[in-house]
Design a protein around this motif. Structure first.
Motif, PDB file in Angstrom:
ATOM      1  N   ASN A  52       0.833  -1.214   0.000  1.00  0.00           N
ATOM      2  CA  ASN A  52       0.000   0.000   0.000  1.00  0.00           C
ATOM      3  C   ASN A  52       0.865   1.261   0.000  1.00  0.00           C
ATOM      4  OD1 ASN A  52      -2.345  -1.489  -0.030  1.00  0.00           O
ATOM      5  ND2 ASN A  52      -2.671  -1.357   2.182  1.00  0.00           N
ATOM      6  N   ARG A  53       1.899   1.208   0.788  1.00  0.00           N
ATOM      7  CA  ARG A  53       2.799   2.370   0.876  1.00  0.00           C
ATOM      8  C   ARG A  53       3.525   2.582  -0.458  1.00  0.00           C
ATOM      9  NH1 ARG A  53       3.220   7.124   2.729  1.00  0.00           N
ATOM     10  NH2 ARG A  53       5.307   7.758   3.266  1.00  0.00           N
ATOM     11  N   VAL A  54       3.989   1.492  -1.075  1.00  0.00           N
ATOM     12  CA  VAL A  54       4.676   1.586  -2.364  1.00  0.00           C
ATOM     13  C   VAL A  54       3.723   2.146  -3.413  1.00  0.00           C
ATOM     14  CG1 VAL A  54       5.635   0.190  -4.248  1.00  0.00           C
ATOM     15  CG2 VAL A  54       6.396  -0.194  -1.911  1.00  0.00           C
ATOM     16  N   GLU A  55       2.474   1.614  -3.430  1.00  0.00           N
ATOM     17  CA  GLU A  55       1.491   2.109  -4.394  1.00  0.00           C
ATOM     18  C   GLU A  55       1.170   3.580  -4.155  1.00  0.00           C
ATOM     19  OE1 GLU A  55      -1.840  -0.513  -4.074  1.00  0.00           O
ATOM     20  OE2 GLU A  55      -0.762  -2.207  -4.955  1.00  0.00           O
ATOM     21  N   ALA A  56       1.061   3.968  -2.890  1.00  0.00           N
ATOM     22  CA  ALA A  56       0.775   5.366  -2.573  1.00  0.00           C
ATOM     23  C   ALA A  56       1.919   6.271  -3.027  1.00  0.00           C
ATOM     24  CB  ALA A  56       0.525   5.537  -1.077  1.00  0.00           C
ATOM     25  N   ILE A  57       3.130   5.834  -2.805  1.00  0.00           N
ATOM     26  CA  ILE A  57       4.286   6.637  -3.204  1.00  0.00           C
ATOM     27  C   ILE A  57       4.362   6.720  -4.725  1.00  0.00           C
ATOM     28  CG2 ILE A  57       6.816   6.677  -3.268  1.00  0.00           C
ATOM     29  CD1 ILE A  57       6.743   5.590  -0.380  1.00  0.00           C
ATOM     30  N   GLU A  58       4.187   5.559  -5.396  1.00  0.00           N
ATOM     31  CA  GLU A  58       4.237   5.577  -6.860  1.00  0.00           C
ATOM     32  C   GLU A  58       3.088   6.406  -7.432  1.00  0.00           C
ATOM     33  OE1 GLU A  58       4.290   1.490  -8.007  1.00  0.00           O
ATOM     34  OE2 GLU A  58       6.420   1.256  -7.582  1.00  0.00           O
ATOM     35  N   GLY A  59       1.895   6.273  -6.829  1.00  0.00           N
ATOM     36  CA  GLY A  59       0.755   7.088  -7.272  1.00  0.00           C
ATOM     37  C   GLY A  59       1.010   8.566  -7.040  1.00  0.00           C
ATOM     38  N   GLY A  60       1.601   8.873  -5.903  1.00  0.00           N
ATOM     39  CA  GLY A  60       1.939  10.274  -5.611  1.00  0.00           C
ATOM     40  C   GLY A  60       2.961  10.808  -6.591  1.00  0.00           C
ATOM     41  N   LEU A  61       3.930   9.969  -6.943  1.00  0.00           N
ATOM     42  CA  LEU A  61       4.928  10.396  -7.927  1.00  0.00           C
ATOM     43  C   LEU A  61       4.288  10.607  -9.293  1.00  0.00           C
ATOM     44  CD1 LEU A  61       7.994   8.148  -6.993  1.00  0.00           C
ATOM     45  CD2 LEU A  61       7.738  10.603  -6.629  1.00  0.00           C
ATOM     46  N   GLU A  62       3.386   9.687  -9.660  1.00  0.00           N
ATOM     47  CA  GLU A  62       2.689   9.845 -10.936  1.00  0.00           C
ATOM     48  C   GLU A  62       1.833  11.110 -10.930  1.00  0.00           C
ATOM     49  OE1 GLU A  62       0.482   6.300 -11.713  1.00  0.00           O
ATOM     50  OE2 GLU A  62       2.276   5.058 -11.881  1.00  0.00           O
ATOM     51  N   GLN A  63       1.139  11.339  -9.828  1.00  0.00           N
ATOM     52  CA  GLN A  63       0.320  12.557  -9.723  1.00  0.00           C
ATOM     53  C   GLN A  63       1.209  13.798  -9.771  1.00  0.00           C
ATOM     54  OE1 GLN A  63      -1.904  12.030  -6.117  1.00  0.00           O
ATOM     55  NE2 GLN A  63      -3.622  11.025  -7.170  1.00  0.00           N
ATOM     56  N   ALA A  64       2.354  13.716  -9.117  1.00  0.00           N
ATOM     57  CA  ALA A  64       3.275  14.854  -9.133  1.00  0.00           C
ATOM     58  C   ALA A  64       3.776  15.108 -10.556  1.00  0.00           C
ATOM     59  CB  ALA A  64       4.448  14.603  -8.192  1.00  0.00           C
ATOM     60  N   GLU A  65       4.103  14.023 -11.284  1.00  0.00           N
ATOM     61  CA  GLU A  65       4.543  14.181 -12.669  1.00  0.00           C
ATOM     62  C   GLU A  65       3.427  14.772 -13.526  1.00  0.00           C
ATOM     63  OE1 GLU A  65       7.518  13.757 -14.147  1.00  0.00           O
ATOM     64  OE2 GLU A  65       8.358  13.382 -12.165  1.00  0.00           O
ATOM     65  N   GLU A  66       2.193  14.272 -13.341  1.00  0.00           N
ATOM     66  CA  GLU A  66       1.060  14.804 -14.091  1.00  0.00           C
ATOM     67  C   GLU A  66       0.827  16.273 -13.746  1.00  0.00           C
ATOM     68  OE1 GLU A  66      -2.256  12.284 -13.221  1.00  0.00           O
ATOM     69  OE2 GLU A  66      -1.420  10.572 -14.302  1.00  0.00           O
ATOM     70  N   ALA A  67       0.900  16.580 -12.457  1.00  0.00           N
ATOM     71  CA  ALA A  67       0.705  17.967 -12.027  1.00  0.00           C
ATOM     72  C   ALA A  67       1.807  18.863 -12.597  1.00  0.00           C
ATOM     73  CB  ALA A  67       0.679  18.055 -10.504  1.00  0.00           C
ATOM     74  N   LYS A  68       3.027  18.327 -12.613  1.00  0.00           N
ATOM     75  CA  LYS A  68       4.142  19.099 -13.161  1.00  0.00           C
ATOM     76  C   LYS A  68       3.936  19.341 -14.657  1.00  0.00           C
ATOM     77  CE  LYS A  68       9.156  19.023 -13.690  1.00  0.00           C
ATOM     78  NZ  LYS A  68      10.380  18.239 -13.497  1.00  0.00           N
ATOM     79  N   ALA A  69       3.524  18.300 -15.375  1.00  0.00           N
ATOM     80  CA  ALA A  69       3.280  18.452 -16.807  1.00  0.00           C
ATOM     81  C   ALA A  69       2.131  19.434 -17.051  1.00  0.00           C
ATOM     82  CB  ALA A  69       2.962  17.095 -17.429  1.00  0.00           C
ATOM     83  N   GLU A  70       1.081  19.319 -16.242  1.00  0.00           N
ATOM     84  CA  GLU A  70      -0.053  20.246 -16.384  1.00  0.00           C
ATOM     85  C   GLU A  70       0.361  21.674 -16.064  1.00  0.00           C
ATOM     86  OE1 GLU A  70      -4.482  20.893 -14.457  1.00  0.00           O
ATOM     87  OE2 GLU A  70      -3.526  18.938 -14.308  1.00  0.00           O
ATOM     88  N   ALA A  71       1.177  21.832 -15.032  1.00  0.00           N
ATOM     89  CA  ALA A  71       1.656  23.164 -14.653  1.00  0.00           C
ATOM     90  C   ALA A  71       2.523  23.753 -15.772  1.00  0.00           C
ATOM     91  CB  ALA A  71       2.445  23.097 -13.348  1.00  0.00           C
ATOM     92  N   GLU A  72       3.355  22.924 -16.378  1.00  0.00           N
ATOM     93  CA  GLU A  72       4.186  23.412 -17.483  1.00  0.00           C
ATOM     94  C   GLU A  72       3.320  23.803 -18.674  1.00  0.00           C
ATOM     95  OE1 GLU A  72       7.128  20.418 -18.237  1.00  0.00           O
ATOM     96  OE2 GLU A  72       8.231  20.873 -16.405  1.00  0.00           O
ATOM     97  N   ALA A  73       2.275  23.003 -18.937  1.00  0.00           N
ATOM     98  CA  ALA A  73       1.365  23.333 -20.039  1.00  0.00           C
ATOM     99  C   ALA A  73       0.633  24.640 -19.746  1.00  0.00           C
ATOM    100  CB  ALA A  73       0.367  22.204 -20.261  1.00  0.00           C
ATOM    101  N   LEU A  74       0.165  24.799 -18.507  1.00  0.00           N
ATOM    102  CA  LEU A  74      -0.523  26.034 -18.124  1.00  0.00           C
ATOM    103  C   LEU A  74       0.426  27.228 -18.202  1.00  0.00           C
ATOM    104  CD1 LEU A  74      -2.727  24.861 -15.122  1.00  0.00           C
ATOM    105  CD2 LEU A  74      -3.497  25.546 -17.393  1.00  0.00           C
ATOM    106  N   LYS A  75       1.666  26.998 -17.794  1.00  0.00           N
ATOM    107  CA  LYS A  75       2.657  28.078 -17.860  1.00  0.00           C
ATOM    108  C   LYS A  75       2.909  28.478 -19.306  1.00  0.00           C
ATOM    109  CE  LYS A  75       7.405  29.269 -16.740  1.00  0.00           C
ATOM    110  NZ  LYS A  75       8.705  28.766 -16.313  1.00  0.00           N
ATOM    111  N   ALA A  76       3.045  27.487 -20.188  1.00  0.00           N
ATOM    112  CA  ALA A  76       3.250  27.783 -21.608  1.00  0.00           C
ATOM    113  C   ALA A  76       2.040  28.524 -22.179  1.00  0.00           C
ATOM    114  CB  ALA A  76       3.505  26.500 -22.383  1.00  0.00           C
ATOM    115  N   GLU A  77       0.831  28.073 -21.794  1.00  0.00           N
ATOM    116  CA  GLU A  77      -0.382  28.743 -22.262  1.00  0.00           C
ATOM    117  C   GLU A  77      -0.453  30.174 -21.732  1.00  0.00           C
ATOM    118  OE1 GLU A  77      -5.237  28.270 -21.877  1.00  0.00           O
ATOM    119  OE2 GLU A  77      -3.939  26.613 -21.299  1.00  0.00           O
ATOM    120  N   TYR A  78      -0.096  30.344 -20.451  1.00  0.00           N
ATOM    121  CA  TYR A  78      -0.095  31.680 -19.846  1.00  0.00           C
ATOM    122  C   TYR A  78       0.899  32.585 -20.569  1.00  0.00           C
ATOM    123  CZ  TYR A  78       1.106  35.336 -16.531  1.00  0.00           C
ATOM    124  OH  TYR A  78       1.390  36.544 -15.969  1.00  0.00           O
TER     125      TYR A  78
END
Length: 183
Positions: A52-78
């Motif tokens: 559970n902890r491994v899945e939570a960490i990997e999910g958090g990392l995936e969410q962080a990567e997605e959030a980072k990609a989304e933030a970069e896209a929003l920054k480029a759009e801005y």
């Protein structure tokens, strides 16, 4: 006292360095039961918590990567929107400057036309007033000259046609002298 007990134990059958077989067997059975309990219930719980902890960490990392990609896209759009807004503002400023220059040019042209019209009217009015003043002056000068001549001669010079011709000839001679002196 302790040394006496050790000596008696050493003289007997029991060796303190060799463990008792029954005690070793009971300890081994207790260890096996404890090992079975750990493997059957505790180890799966730890493994499940670990997964559970491994899945939570990997999910958090995936969410962080997605959030980072989304933030970069929003920054480029801005940044793109900001560049577009700056270009639009620059274009609007240029249009406003051009429109302002055109309005100023139109107003200058209208003002020049109005000034020319007013000047022309003033010159026409001045010419009309000059003509009226000259005609009035001629009549007044003729009348005054006739009266003066009547006083000097002592006779009435009331013949208007003759006196008018004399005055006109005098004024024409006067205008000709002024024209000759001006050249």
């Amino acid at each position: 006292m302790i040394s006496a007990t050790l000596i008696q134990a050493a003289e007997g059958d029991a060796n303190p360095l060799v463990p008792n077989l029954w005690e070793a067997l009971v300890a081994l059975i207790g260890f096996a039961v404890l090992f079975f309990v750990v493997i059957k219930w505790i180890w799966p719980a730890f493994e499940k918590a670990y997964q559970n902890r491994v899945e939570a960490i990997e999910g958090g990392l995936e969410q962080a990567e997605e959030a980072k990609a989304e933030a970069e896209a929003l920054k480029a759009e801005y940044e793109q929107n900001l560049a577009d807004a700056r270009a639009e503002a620059s274009r609007m400023r240029e249009e406003a400057r051009a429109e302002g220059a055109q309005i100023v040019a139109e107003h200058k042209e209208k003002a020049a036309a109005e000034a020319a019209r007013i000047t022309e009217q003033a010159q026409q009015q001045i010419a009309a007033e000059r003509s009226a003043a000259a005609a009035s002056l001629r009549a007044d000068v003729g009348s005054l000259a006739t009266q003066l001549a009547s006083r000097i001669v002592g006779e009435a010079l009331e013949d208007d046609a003759r006196s008018q011709r004399v005055v006109d000839r005098f004024l024409e001679d006067l205008d000709a002298e002024q024209a000759g002196a001006a050249q």
